[in-house]
Structures are given as C-alpha cells and as structure tokens.
Design a protein around this motif. Structure first.
Motif, PDB file in Angstrom:
ATOM      1  N   SER B 105       0.823  -1.212   0.000  1.00  0.00           N
ATOM      2  CA  SER B 105       0.000   0.000   0.000  1.00  0.00           C
ATOM      3  C   SER B 105       0.854   1.256   0.000  1.00  0.00           C
ATOM      4  CB  SER B 105      -0.928  -0.007   1.220  1.00  0.00           C
ATOM      5  OG  SER B 105      -1.905  -1.018   1.083  1.00  0.00           O
ATOM      6  N   GLU B 106       0.231   2.358  -0.337  1.00  0.00           N
ATOM      7  CA  GLU B 106       0.952   3.636  -0.386  1.00  0.00           C
ATOM      8  C   GLU B 106       0.130   4.757   0.247  1.00  0.00           C
ATOM      9  OE1 GLU B 106       1.665   4.521  -4.544  1.00  0.00           O
ATOM     10  OE2 GLU B 106      -0.429   4.192  -5.076  1.00  0.00           O
ATOM     11  N   GLN B 107      -0.849   4.374   1.057  1.00  0.00           N
ATOM     12  CA  GLN B 107      -1.708   5.355   1.727  1.00  0.00           C
ATOM     13  C   GLN B 107      -1.585   5.203   3.246  1.00  0.00           C
ATOM     14  OE1 GLN B 107      -3.256   7.652   0.101  1.00  0.00           O
ATOM     15  NE2 GLN B 107      -3.550   6.870  -1.990  1.00  0.00           N
ATOM     16  N   PRO B 108      -1.731   6.253   4.046  1.00  0.00           N
ATOM     17  CA  PRO B 108      -2.086   7.626   3.639  1.00  0.00           C
ATOM     18  C   PRO B 108      -0.909   8.419   3.098  1.00  0.00           C
ATOM     19  CG  PRO B 108      -1.806   7.533   6.000  1.00  0.00           C
ATOM     20  CD  PRO B 108      -1.606   6.133   5.510  1.00  0.00           C
ATOM     21  N   TRP B 322      -7.821   1.140  -0.251  1.00  0.00           N
ATOM     22  CA  TRP B 322      -8.159   2.529  -0.533  1.00  0.00           C
ATOM     23  C   TRP B 322      -8.678   2.594  -1.967  1.00  0.00           C
ATOM     24  CZ3 TRP B 322      -4.110   1.404   2.775  1.00  0.00           C
ATOM     25  CH2 TRP B 322      -4.092   2.089   3.992  1.00  0.00           C
ATOM     26  N   TYR B 324      -8.671   5.184  -5.187  1.00  0.00           N
ATOM     27  CA  TYR B 324      -8.146   6.447  -5.745  1.00  0.00           C
ATOM     28  C   TYR B 324      -7.612   6.188  -7.138  1.00  0.00           C
ATOM     29  CZ  TYR B 324      -3.707   4.327  -4.194  1.00  0.00           C
ATOM     30  OH  TYR B 324      -2.660   3.472  -3.997  1.00  0.00           O
ATOM     31  N   SER B 328      -5.780  11.583  -7.357  1.00  0.00           N
ATOM     32  CA  SER B 328      -4.980  11.356  -6.157  1.00  0.00           C
ATOM     33  C   SER B 328      -3.613  12.022  -6.272  1.00  0.00           C
ATOM     34  CB  SER B 328      -4.801   9.853  -5.950  1.00  0.00           C
ATOM     35  OG  SER B 328      -4.006   9.616  -4.818  1.00  0.00           O
ATOM     36  N   ILE B 330      -1.221  10.974  -4.317  1.00  0.00           N
ATOM     37  CA  ILE B 330      -0.353   9.808  -4.139  1.00  0.00           C
ATOM     38  C   ILE B 330      -0.769   8.751  -5.156  1.00  0.00           C
ATOM     39  CG2 ILE B 330       0.236   7.937  -2.543  1.00  0.00           C
ATOM     40  CD1 ILE B 330      -0.453  10.022  -0.287  1.00  0.00           C
TER      41      ILE B 330
END
Lengths: 369, 369
Positions: B105-108, B322, B324, B328, B330
């Motif tokens: 993942s790359e969120q938040p 998430w 997006y 986004s 990100i």
C-alpha cells in the motif's frame, strides 16, 4: 564511460569454434530445455552441483598445478562444503571479474579503443569535416603521433563521437557489425578469441559450484554486453561497466533509449565498489583483476566478514601474451601488486601458472584426462 | 532518490507470521541445500519447472476467477509452453514490478516518507537547531499544515537529512531499526505486512515458471533492499530504485561507501525504462504498475518484439484498502489508465478481482482446495 581506460573488442560472434566452446563451458544458458532432454540435463547439473558428488575431472585443466590453482580450488571447496564453518550460501557466492587484462588481452591497446578508431573511419564518409579536424584526422590517417598529441581530450572526443548521440539499439548494432569483421592487429584473430582459457575455466568452475560471476570493468556496459554472454557465459544483467546518461524517448509511439554525451559512471578504481554496491547490493566473496584500476574492488572484497578470495592476473609472458606491470600505460599494475604481496592475495604468474593462454592455441598438450 | 514520489515502510522483519509466509511463498531462496534434502528439493523444483508436469493447484488462490487472473495465467502458459510459438527462453522471462501501490500500500502516504519523518524525530536530539527550523520543526511538532506549506522543497530537505551523508551500512541499520518498531497509522500493522497477497502469489507463480521478478520502483534502492528479500523473495541484485551518488572511502584501512547528497537517479516515469536498460540490459516481457509513474515502463515492455504482458493495479476498494486514481496526489493513475484501456492492458480491479488483500486478513474463505 571510462575515458582513462577505454576498451574495445572485435570478432565474429558466429565463429563456430570459440562459440561452441563458450557454449559448452558455460553450461545450459541459452538452450530451451524441453522434454526428456531437459530432464536429463537438469539431473546432470544437479549431480554436479551436489557437494556429495564431487567433480572427478580437473576443473582447471589449463592451469599448471601451482599455488594459484591450489588457492582457487581450496577457496571454492571452503565456501561450498556445507559442514565447513566458512560455508557461504549459494546466493551470496558473488564473484566479480575485471575484463581487460583479466578475461581477455588489452594489448597493444584497449580493444574498445580500437573499436572507436574503426568506427571513426567508418563514419568518416558522413563527416567530410573530419578530414581537417583533429583528433578525427589523425584516426583517419593512422597518424599515431598526432593522436598521441591529442591526449585524453582527443580520445574523449573520439569516444563521444562513437559512443554517444545514438540509441542503445543502434550502438549494439554497431558493436555487432564491428565484431563480425575486426581482427587483432598482431595475432590476426577475432578479438573475442583473445580470451584467456584458464579464466573461462574459472568462470565455469565457479558457476558449477553455485557462484554468480559478474563482469565489473571499465569498458562501456553496452559494449561489453554484446559479447559477454556468448564468450564468457555472463548474461547482460551481470555485466557492470561505465555508462553514459541515457534518456527515454518516444517517437511516433515507438520508444527508444538515447545514449547522451554525458558520462554517468566511470567504472574504474573507486567506481568499481560503488557500482558493485549499487547494482548487486551484496559484497563479493571473490574478485579477480589485473591492474591498479582493480585495487578498490579487491580491497572492498577483502574487507568482507566471511571468507574471501582476491586474485590478480600478472602479465609475465612476453612470448605467449605480453609482459608488463609497473611501468605500463595500459593496465598498469603497481600499487595493487604491492598490496597483493603485502596482503597475500593470489598473484597469477601467467608464464608459470597457465599451461595454455588462448583457446585457439594448439591443444596437443591440453586436457590430460 | 525520487523526490516526487518518496516512499517508506516499517515493520518487524522478524515478524514470524509474515516472515514464514514470505519464505514459503518464495521457495528455496535462503536455505542451504545439503544432502538428501537438497536432492529431494531440487527434484521437486525440477518437476514443477517442467511444462509436462503442470501444477495442479491453483497458483493464484487469492484472485477471483476474473479476467485479470485469466490473462495472467494465459500469458504465463503462452511463454512457457515449449511448442508454443510465443515460447520465451527462461533467461529472457524478465518481470518488473513497481512497489508502492503495486506490491504494498501507499496510503495515507508513501511509506518511505513516513520513515523519513520518524527519522527526523529520532535524530532531533542531536540537532537542537531543528526545533526552530523548517521543515524539521513541522515534522517534530506533527504540524501537517506547515509541512504541506514547505512543499517539495521541504520534503527534499527531509530526505537529504535522513538518506544522505551516511554510509550504506549505517543507512541500512537505520531502516532495519525503524522496521522493527514502526506501525502503519491506520491499520496498526507493521508496514511489511501491508503487502498484497495476490501479488505475492504472482511473484511466486512467476518464479516457479522460470521468470525473474525485479522491483523497479521510485523508492530508494538501499531502503527497499532491506525488506525486499524477506517480504517478496526479491534479492538485493533484483531491486532497482532511485539512488544517490555514492563514494568509496577508506578510513584506517577500512573501506565504506558514503551516500552523498547528490541524486544519481530518479527511478520514476521515464527513469524506469532507463534503469531497466542500464541494470538488466534486457527488455521485460511482463510489467506491473499502478500509477502514471509506471507508464513508460509499461510502454517499454509493450514495445517488445515477442509476447508481453502489461498490468495495472487499480485501487478501487475503499473498504478493504483505498480507492483512488485520477485525482490522487499519491499514486495518481490517470494517463496510464487511459493508455491501458486503449491498448487493452490488464487492469486489476482490486475490489472485484482480489479475494483477499493482505496476508493478515482472516483466511476463513481462502484457499479452497
């Protein structure tokens, strides 16, 4: 690009004798494995890889039974014997080899330099201005004196004109074209045949013992990749060299990669441990070089925590190859030789340790079984 | 260093559950093979590698039987069947994977960015001047507004302070220390557990079919190498990322490699095909990304002469992960999504295609055999 140590090579990649030899030396790199043949081949490879079934045949038949051969074999046995405290996992058996003067000859000039000169001559028709412009004029007229006067600056211009401003595909094609026709000025052999048979055996021996050999050399990466797999069994992803900054470009929906005239990395001296760390990310346990340009790579290997092997090819054979070290402009071996003696690294005295140098030599005295 | 897309991660590399899983997923990377066990293991690997003995078990159990799974398996079968005209030699089965948003993942926020923030806080005691100096003050005080005002310039300062001016060994130690304690702000999980189980299966499936998976991502190479092998089974030499210029140094006879404050390569967008060509020297036949930063890598793969597969992870699952894309900040997926639709690349709709996302999710509905 390594402007202080440009290299070059030439020869037919299709030359069957060497090609076949290289293929058999490096095992099953390129051939598709299918059906029963694949099974047999894989099983054979498996048997040879197992320490339980030690290879009965001499793995280094072109080496005399001297101290260098002994030290290589002892090191390999140490790191591959599972019960030895020096055992090293196969994935950590990283071996790095310089190319010029270590895997192939580098006299009377780095082979990639000779490629660059030939390219200037080939391109001259499209550059009529070169006939009045140094250093190109000197190359076209074979004027060694004027070329020498141009020094490093002149050489850099020659390299930029032949190595930059074209796509990676175009450059590869140029190198391949040259390889198929060029011949070494003194032996008349294709450059790819001027490789050291004892070192081909070391590469093959190491691969058979679970090592991964890399080339880490001052030559241009794109140049060396054209022949490294065919000649040494070293695939493109294991070739590390000097590089130009490249740029991705998209023309009419077709992408290509442009070699710009900006040098990205000079893979010589301290540039070698830097590229090893950057590309491999593991410290080698075996390193082989032949000149002061390899000193830092050898130091970096020597500083590893576990067992490690450092080797230097010492050019001592004026009769069969060339003899040079401390005073040579090409492949100078001075500080690294002192360090090797001080640290007890393995120094390969070519004249006494190597039974045969080139694969094309008469094999009458070879391979006693 | 990729300043436009900094990443970070955190988690215990020693976390046994994921560690074990990763190890079993990636096969026999790290274990020494000795005696009978080695023979059995190698034979097993051999049987699985042979196309004649197709794997009976579902290689992608965390994938629903949708179009993405189908296209992956069909592609792999095409290039591995020896009699298929699309057959590709094992050594040419190069697969490249983006990391942020593709493998984890790359969120938040990009995980490496969170690492940099935590490092600033850890280092603050040695830098009393930071408490009055932006952007450090903002990080120390968790002042998101001031941090945002600092923009890219501020972020660059934070990256330089945490990623440069130290040796490669020191940096690795810092990343390892952080990984052992940091937790994701919303899930509370170690960052190394926030990896996509379906993608771990793809990596393992490909390896079992003779592919070599590489990570080609915007993160710092040295950062990613700390966890890539443990988590993804991707060894250091197959991790390609953004880099700082490094320098070899020798102090008291002990060599080390210094990470300078000069950026050498930004492995994002057009930097990806450039690094692929530079480090691997072969064109991938499979590429997986999730954002516009992967577009050129996908184009480069798509322009290959033989069969090729281009995949995009589309973040559509606001409930389990998430959701997006085009808007986004990100992992923006805009142009690459349009191109994927136009070129009929494989778009993985996370919400519908993935049965399970993270390894730590309940596995009650998993692995129907």
């Amino acid at each position: 690009m390594n402007t202080s140590k440009p290299v070059a090579m030439g020869a037919s990649l299709l030359a069957n004798d060497l090609g076949e030899q290289a293929r058999s030396l490096r095992g099953c790199y390129k051939r598709p494995l299918t059906g029963n043949r694949a099974f047999t081949k894989a099983l054979t490879a498996l048997l040879f890889a197992l320490p339980l079934f030690a290879q009965a045949a001499d793995p280094l038949p072109s080496w005399n039974d001297g101290p260098a051969k002994k030290s290589i074999i002892e090191f390999v046995q140490t790191v591959t014997a599972p019960n030895n405290k020096g055992f090293v996992q196969p994935e950590a058996r990283i071996a790095v080899f310089d190319n010029d003067g270590t895997l192939w000859s580098e006299q009377p000039g780095y082979f990639e330099e000779l490629f660059a000169f030939d390219e200037i001559k080939r391109m001259a028709a499209q550059h009529p201005e070169w006939k009045d412009q140094q250093p190109f004029k000197a190359v076209i007229e074979n004027d060694h004196k004027a070329l020498a006067e141009g020094g490093m600056e002149g050489l850099l211009k020659i390299f930029m004109a032949t190595h930059a401003g074209l796509t990676t595909d175009e450059f590869r094609d140029n190198v391949q074209r040259w390889l198929s026709t060029a011949r070494h000025p003194t032996t008349g052999k294709p450059y790819t045949e001027m490789v050291y048979k004892p070192m081909l055996e070391v590469l093959d021996y190491l691969r058979g013992q679970g090592f991964t050999p890399y080339m880490v050399s001052g030559g241009d990466t794109g140049f060396m990749r054209v022949f490294a797999e065919e000649v040494y069994g070293i695939p493109p992803e294991h070739v590390i060299g000097s590089t130009f900054v490249t740029e991705y470009q998209l023309k009419d929906g077709k992408p290509s990669i442009l070699r710009t005239a900006k040098i990205a990395h000079n893979d010589d001296g301290p540039g070698k441990p830097v590229s090893i760390d950057s590309v491999i990310g593991r410290r080698p346990i075996l390193a082989f070089g032949n000149s002061d340009g390899d000193l830092q790579m050898l130091q970096w290997t020597a500083a590893g925590a576990g067992p490690h092997f450092m080797g230097l090819v010492h050019h001592t054979d004026a009769k069969r190859e060339w003899a040079y070290d401390k005073d040579s402009k090409i492949g100078r071996l001075d500080k690294a030789l002192d360090e090797a003696k001080k640290q007890d690294w393995t120094i390969v005295d070519m004249a006494t340790e190597w039974r045969q140098i080139y694969p094309f030599e008469s094999t009458g005295t070879q391979h006693p079984q």
